[in-house]
Design a protein around this motif. Structure first.
Motif, PDB file in Angstrom:
ATOM      1  N   LYS A 314       0.701  -1.123   0.145  1.00 27.73           N
ATOM      2  CA  LYS A 314       0.006   0.066  -0.056  1.00 27.73           C
ATOM      3  C   LYS A 314       1.110   1.202   0.022  1.00 27.73           C
ATOM      4  O   LYS A 314       0.699   2.075  -0.535  1.00 27.73           O
ATOM      5  CB  LYS A 314      -0.939  -0.093   1.273  1.00 27.73           C
ATOM      6  CG  LYS A 314      -1.709   1.346   1.122  1.00 27.73           C
ATOM      7  CD  LYS A 314      -2.822   1.175   2.415  1.00 27.73           C
ATOM      8  CE  LYS A 314      -3.861   2.299   2.449  1.00 27.73           C
ATOM      9  NZ  LYS A 314      -4.874   2.268   3.439  1.00 27.73           N
ATOM     10  N   GLU A 315       1.792   1.460   0.603  1.00 25.85           N
ATOM     11  CA  GLU A 315       2.726   2.331   0.912  1.00 25.85           C
ATOM     12  C   GLU A 315       3.440   2.858  -0.443  1.00 25.85           C
ATOM     13  O   GLU A 315       3.297   4.140  -0.898  1.00 25.85           O
ATOM     14  CB  GLU A 315       3.824   2.452   1.901  1.00 25.85           C
ATOM     15  CG  GLU A 315       4.583   3.456   2.174  1.00 25.85           C
ATOM     16  CD  GLU A 315       5.638   3.434   3.256  1.00 25.85           C
ATOM     17  OE1 GLU A 315       6.284   4.263   3.320  1.00 25.85           O
ATOM     18  OE2 GLU A 315       5.537   2.326   4.175  1.00 25.85           O
ATOM     19  N   HIS A 316       4.080   1.777  -0.997  1.00 22.10           N
ATOM     20  CA  HIS A 316       4.474   1.931  -2.354  1.00 22.10           C
ATOM     21  C   HIS A 316       3.587   2.311  -3.404  1.00 22.10           C
ATOM     22  O   HIS A 316       3.736   3.243  -4.360  1.00 22.10           O
ATOM     23  CB  HIS A 316       5.232   0.641  -2.652  1.00 22.10           C
ATOM     24  CG  HIS A 316       6.176   0.877  -3.882  1.00 22.10           C
ATOM     25  ND1 HIS A 316       6.615  -0.299  -4.798  1.00 22.10           N
ATOM     26  CD2 HIS A 316       6.629   1.936  -4.682  1.00 22.10           C
ATOM     27  CE1 HIS A 316       7.182   0.233  -5.673  1.00 22.10           C
ATOM     28  NE2 HIS A 316       7.523   1.445  -5.748  1.00 22.10           N
ATOM     29  N   ASN A 318       0.802   3.928  -3.027  1.00 16.49           N
ATOM     30  CA  ASN A 318       0.192   5.391  -2.776  1.00 16.49           C
ATOM     31  C   ASN A 318       1.230   6.248  -3.168  1.00 16.49           C
ATOM     32  O   ASN A 318       0.747   7.457  -3.892  1.00 16.49           O
ATOM     33  CB  ASN A 318      -0.028   5.421  -1.111  1.00 16.49           C
ATOM     34  CG  ASN A 318      -1.360   4.813  -1.032  1.00 16.49           C
ATOM     35  OD1 ASN A 318      -2.100   4.281  -1.679  1.00 16.49           O
ATOM     36  ND2 ASN A 318      -1.643   4.624   0.385  1.00 16.49           N
ATOM     37  N   GLN A 319       2.461   5.823  -2.965  1.00 19.38           N
ATOM     38  CA  GLN A 319       3.553   6.786  -3.470  1.00 19.38           C
ATOM     39  C   GLN A 319       3.674   7.021  -5.070  1.00 19.38           C
ATOM     40  O   GLN A 319       3.787   7.957  -5.533  1.00 19.38           O
ATOM     41  CB  GLN A 319       4.910   6.338  -3.095  1.00 19.38           C
ATOM     42  CG  GLN A 319       6.182   7.205  -3.546  1.00 19.38           C
ATOM     43  CD  GLN A 319       7.426   6.693  -2.836  1.00 19.38           C
ATOM     44  OE1 GLN A 319       7.470   5.579  -2.183  1.00 19.38           O
ATOM     45  NE2 GLN A 319       8.495   7.176  -3.110  1.00 19.38           N
ATOM     46  N   TYR A 495      -6.833   5.687  -4.612  1.00 14.94           N
ATOM     47  CA  TYR A 495      -6.267   6.581  -3.772  1.00 14.94           C
ATOM     48  C   TYR A 495      -6.591   8.042  -3.501  1.00 14.94           C
ATOM     49  O   TYR A 495      -6.591   8.457  -2.532  1.00 14.94           O
ATOM     50  CB  TYR A 495      -4.935   6.638  -4.659  1.00 14.94           C
ATOM     51  CG  TYR A 495      -3.833   7.701  -4.126  1.00 14.94           C
ATOM     52  CD1 TYR A 495      -2.982   7.418  -2.836  1.00 14.94           C
ATOM     53  CD2 TYR A 495      -3.797   9.109  -4.732  1.00 14.94           C
ATOM     54  CE1 TYR A 495      -2.368   8.575  -2.260  1.00 14.94           C
ATOM     55  CE2 TYR A 495      -2.786  10.043  -4.161  1.00 14.94           C
ATOM     56  CZ  TYR A 495      -2.338   9.542  -2.966  1.00 14.94           C
ATOM     57  OH  TYR A 495      -1.473  10.546  -2.622  1.00 14.94           O
ATOM     58  N   ASP A 499      -7.839   9.857  -0.063  1.00 16.37           N
ATOM     59  CA  ASP A 499      -6.825  10.752   0.504  1.00 16.37           C
ATOM     60  C   ASP A 499      -7.818  12.142   0.766  1.00 16.37           C
ATOM     61  O   ASP A 499      -8.448  12.992   0.337  1.00 16.37           O
ATOM     62  CB  ASP A 499      -6.167  11.566  -0.761  1.00 16.37           C
ATOM     63  CG  ASP A 499      -5.095  12.473  -0.695  1.00 16.37           C
ATOM     64  OD1 ASP A 499      -5.136  12.856   0.703  1.00 16.37           O
ATOM     65  OD2 ASP A 499      -4.382  12.885  -1.450  1.00 16.37           O
TER      66      ASP A 499
END
Length: 635
Positions: A314-316, A318-319, A495, A499
């Motif tokens: 998820k972190e990658h 989202n980035q 995303y 956000d």
């Protein structure tokens, strides 16, 4: 080894310091294990027949002869093995001592490569015992064999020309101008590094990054094996760090886990990338030594993403989503400024693609400080429009603060069909495309009316398949989704839905409902108010098509190799028959629809795969698909 996959191994045997025969036994047992597992290239640690930390014992003739005897033991025990192995030993030559890698196979010493860069700082003092590699190449007599000895040697597989090995040792990797640079320029696609790199805080991630970067710079595979347990711990500790990288990607990493570790390097992929980029200058190897390997099928164990366009985690992810949205909106911002556009006109259907397009437009307007009401969101209901998509389009425009215009095109389309003599009961391609072209005409005219530009909504996957109406949704004045594949569109919208800096509850709710709506062009009459036309029922699952597209364009793979990877990555979702069916459709459509891509409007490139005729993909509209389809049909 078919399709270019080569099974490679890292192995750190238990070290018996200065006990060369015991180290030889540990080595050949690992070689046997590797060979039986199908490994074709094996790398053992630096000075593995003696141990790296022998210190002043390297002055002793007894140890030096013990290393040669140990090598002989290994050669005799492995004379029937195919695996090409890098094994380390100290070797005396012309009164000097060298730290050497012996490349061996089937009882033969293919070549001897000395270490070039000797560390002599902090805990290292190799120059106390060893001499750096000399320039040029010599021949030495060793165990009854005449063996090339020197740097710049490459080892080429006669059966798989894409497999060419080069060797460097430990510190060579850390040097600004490493031997692997020259080896890669001389054709080496796989660099083998036997090492004895001790472990201190922070060294492991640095070492891993160094290996990944070297493989990326040199467009090569990199096999790294370091010493482990059994080396002296008087002052330092060795953690058996093992790493395999390919063109910047870590395929395998282990630490504190001795023994054999196996993965696969795709040498055909590396050769393709070198051919495509032409980045490496050409050098001549000192000598190229041939060897043979049986052409067996390599079992795949390496990770292959089911959705190669979508980052894992998820972190990658989202980035990556943030980066893509910034790129696309910056591109649109520049186009709006350059054209002095007063408005941006978006055809809003309530589907994913048009949703993403208007969200990117809204981000560009935020950057410019332009009022959101200068975004003209146009809904154009017709025969296939459902209440769900229509209401979602309305709510989305309202929540963004865009100016909403509804233009029912039903009567104008009927009039047009009457003019050309088309029967309204004939739901052929004319029936569908007539609506798409009428919508584009409306958008273009609204843009003229308001001093704006039309924002395209079509995505990369649709363009690859030609799933767009020529001079209909195929056309715009700036296509913000043009290099975003369908499998990624969903994640970008999700995303933004999550956000909280960009959305609020009402907008999040409508975006989540859009994400839940089946993908459809809505060009056929609805049935009981529900969508009657599901895109993936007609052209196939976008998950498969995006997989095929990625490996066709990014790596130039043949249909058989793409299907093999698809089965490996998606075999738990789709049967082989389903994959074969849609890969044929993919190739037929990809070739026949190039004429649509050759006149695409401008749009921002956001990833490594794009279809712009001005940039990444130059293909004649008349190119024939026969070679690809013949291979696909044979599947």
């Amino acid at each position: 080894m078919n399709h270019g996959f080569v099974a490679v191994g890292c192995a750190t045997p238990p070290m018996h310091l200065a006990n060369c025969q015991e180290n030889a036994r540990e080595s050949f047992e690992l070689m046997r294990k590797a060979d039986s597992a199908g490994v074709k290239v094996l790398v053992l640690p630096e000075l593995g027949l003696t141990g790296y930390t022998c210190g002043d014992l390297f002055y002793q003739d007894t140890l030096l002869q013990g290393a040669i005897d140990g090598l002989d033991t290994v050669l005799q025990a492995t004379k029937h093995l195919d695996v090409v192995t890098c094994i380390g030993l100290p070797l005396q030559h012309k009164g000097k001592l060298y730290n050497v890698c012996a490349v061996i196979q089937k009882g033969r010493i293919l070549g001897l490569v000395p270490k070039t860069h000797l560390p002599n700082y902090s805990e290292f003092y190799e120059k106390r015992h060893f001499t750096p590699a000399f320039a040029g190449l010599e021949t030495v007599e060793l165990l009854g064999q005449s063996v090339p000895f020197g740097t710049g040697i490459t080892f080429a597989c006669k059966d798989l020309p894409a497999l060419v090995l080069g060797v460097e040792l430990c510190e060579d990797l850390w040097a600004p101008i490493s031997p692997s640079l020259h080896l890669a320029c001389a054709g080496a696609t796989v660099i083998c590094n036997q090492s004895a790199s001790n472990d201190i805080i922070g060294k492991e991630p640095y070492r891993r990054q160094l290996i990944a970067m070297q493989s990326a710079k040199l467009l090569c595979g990199y096999i790294y094996t370091s010493a482990g347990e059994g080396e002296s711990t008087s002052d330092v500790v060795f953690g058996a760090h093992q790493v395999v990288a390919e063109n910047g990607t870590i395929l395998h990493q282990s630490r504190y886990d001795q023994g054999l570790h196996i993965t696969e390097i795709d040498v055909a992929r590396l050769v393709y990338e070198r051919r495509r980029t032409q980045l490496l200058p050409t050098e001549q190897a000192s000598i190229t030594i041939p060897f043979s390997l049986p052409m067996t099928k390599t079992a795949l164990t390496r990770y292959v993403a089911a959705q190669p366009f979508v980052p894992q985690g998820k972190e990658h992810r989202n980035q990556r989503c943030h980066e893509i949205l910034m790129t696309a909106s910056l591109g649109l911002k520049q186009r709006l400024i350059h054209t002095h556009a007063a408005t941006a006109v978006v055809g809003l259907s309530g589907g994913l693609d048009s949703t993403l397009a208007i969200l990117i437009t809204a981000l560009a307007f935020q950057m410019m400080g332009k009022p959101m009401e200068e975004i003209i969101a146009v809904t154009m209901p017709c025969f296939g429009t459902t209440n769900r998509t229509k209401s979602n389009a309305v709510v989305l425009a309202e929540q963004l603060g865009a100016t909403l215009r509804t233009v029912d095109i039903s009567s104008s389309v009927r009039s047009h069909f009457k003019d050309i003599g088309h029967n309204m009961d004939d739901h052929s391609v004319t029936f569908e495309n007539g609506q798409a072209r009428e919508r584009t005409q409306v958008l273009m005219d609204v843009a003229n009316q308001t001093g704006g530009i039309v924002i395209g909504t079509g995505d990369l996957s649709e363009l690859a398949l030609g799933w767009c109406t020529y001079n209909g949704d195929h056309m715009s004045m700036y296509a913000v989704n043009t290099s975003i594949p369908k499998t990624l569109v969903r994640h970008l919208v999700d995303y933004l839905a999550q956000d909280k800096r960009q959305t609020h509850l009402a907008l999040t709710t409508v975006l989540e409902d859009i994400l839940d709506t089946p993908v459809s062009p809505e060009l056929l009459p609805a049935v009981n108010g529900e969508i009657a036309q599901i895109t993936e029922d007609l052209v196939g699952p976008y998950e498969l098509h995006d997989f095929y597209l990625y490996y066709l364009l990014r790596w130039g793979f043949a249909p058989s190799k793409i299907l093999r990877l698809a089965e490996y990555a998606l075999g738990n979702v789709y049967s082989r028959d389903v994959m074969v069916k849609w890969i044929k459709v993919f190739y037929r459509r990809f070739f026949s629809q190039q004429f649509k891509r050759n006149c695409l409007p401008d749009g921002p490139k956001v990833g490594s795969v794009a279809l712009s005729p001005r940039g990444d993909w130059r293909m004649p509209s008349d190119a024939q698909s026969r070679l690809w389809l013949e291979e696909a049909e044979a599947l």
